[in-house]
Design a protein around this motif. Sequence first.
Motif, PDB file in Angstrom:
ATOM      1  N   GLU A   1     -52.726  -8.262  52.473  1.00 41.07           N
ATOM      2  CA  GLU A   1     -52.530  -9.034  53.700  1.00 41.07           C
ATOM      3  C   GLU A   1     -51.257  -8.597  54.419  1.00 41.07           C
ATOM      4  O   GLU A   1     -51.236  -8.457  55.654  1.00 41.07           O
ATOM      5  N   ILE A   2     -50.199  -8.363  53.661  1.00 44.47           N
ATOM      6  CA  ILE A   2     -48.946  -7.903  54.257  1.00 44.47           C
ATOM      7  C   ILE A   2     -49.123  -6.519  54.878  1.00 44.47           C
ATOM      8  O   ILE A   2     -48.667  -6.249  55.999  1.00 44.47           O
ATOM      9  N   ALA A   3     -49.809  -5.639  54.149  1.00 43.53           N
ATOM     10  CA  ALA A   3     -50.023  -4.276  54.642  1.00 43.53           C
ATOM     11  C   ALA A   3     -50.921  -4.263  55.872  1.00 43.53           C
ATOM     12  O   ALA A   3     -50.716  -3.458  56.785  1.00 43.53           O
ATOM     13  N   LEU A   4     -51.893  -5.140  55.926  1.00 46.64           N
ATOM     14  CA  LEU A   4     -52.763  -5.228  57.107  1.00 46.64           C
ATOM     15  C   LEU A   4     -51.956  -5.647  58.335  1.00 46.64           C
ATOM     16  O   LEU A   4     -52.143  -5.102  59.431  1.00 46.64           O
ATOM     17  N   ALA A   5     -51.088  -6.621  58.142  1.00 48.04           N
ATOM     18  CA  ALA A   5     -50.271  -7.085  59.266  1.00 48.04           C
ATOM     19  C   ALA A   5     -49.401  -5.963  59.810  1.00 48.04           C
ATOM     20  O   ALA A   5     -49.182  -5.865  61.028  1.00 48.04           O
ATOM     21  N   GLU A   6     -48.912  -5.099  58.934  1.00 47.35           N
ATOM     22  CA  GLU A   6     -48.113  -3.960  59.379  1.00 47.35           C
ATOM     23  C   GLU A   6     -48.983  -2.911  60.063  1.00 47.35           C
ATOM     24  O   GLU A   6     -48.575  -2.300  61.053  1.00 47.35           O
TER      25      GLU A   6
END
Length: 336
Positions: free
Chosen positions: A28-33
């Motif tokens: 989820e964090i990587a998707l947001a980036e």
Amino acid sequence: MTVVGPFGLSVQDRDLTRDVQAGMDAVEIALAEAVKSDVPFITVTASHLMAAGGKRFRPLLVLLAAQFGDPGATGVIPAAVVVELTHLATLYHDDVMDEAPVRRGAPSANSRWDNSVAILTGDFLFSRASQVLADLGPEAVRLQADAFERLVTGQILETAGPGPDDDPLDHYLGVLAGKTGSLIAVSCRIGALAAGAEPWMIDILSSFGERIGIAFQLADDVLDIASDGHESGKTPGTDLREGIETLPTLLLRQMPADPSDPSDARLRELLHQDLADDELHAEALRLLRRHPALEHARRETLRHAEEARAMLDPLPDGPAKDALQALCDSVAIRTM
């Protein structure tokens, strides 16, 4: 018992629960980036559907497949990001093709902005997926390219419809294998590959992914008719209203007409009419719910789920295998 991921997937092993949940959080964090751009407007459009939620089914399968190798391998989280970005990109394009006003309970990108913005945003997400993918090596790039070709081919086949010599049901299942099964299959394959699983395990997991992907789509077909909308999250009979042939109506057309049953004749008559009319739609939905074709569709969906389960048999026993088998069980629960 802890629930992790979509479809009420229950994982009873605490270590697996912890690992998968940590992985999903990292995804989820990587998707947001990944959806951020130097152009603020692109960031807004690219994050639109991601922020609306979603099941994250494909990343979950990447993480579970990685359990058959080294789940902590550096490529696992990026692989999960790649498949979800690809999936999100296809949704932007699908909504343009379907002229859909809503996606995941929010206005679709094409209705909030316009078709051009939606299409270009989908292209942007494909490009970001490719950037992440490039770091995973040539084999992963090839896998994604092959899956994307199958996905697009499935979409084209759906748009073109079955030919005069094609069996409509076989054509439909082929469309599902391309549009849905291909990316779910590559989710399992690329997760296992990134984790360094044995080649024979990678092949099994890929075959399982395609079969369970088809099974879940067929379960959606059943839910579209049978549910009251709470389970599926969408208005019942949406496909029926739009004249889209899915498993229940395709099976009905294959069944011989019952001359002793007036409701059978009436339903077949309604399926040739414009069901945008609320009264006609409600009547058709009521009759289809009572028709043997719906139960036939349930049995066919469960058959696909059981075939998926059988594919897992050669894999070593353990929590990850149990979790994948639980996905097969959830098909049965969804179609009840």
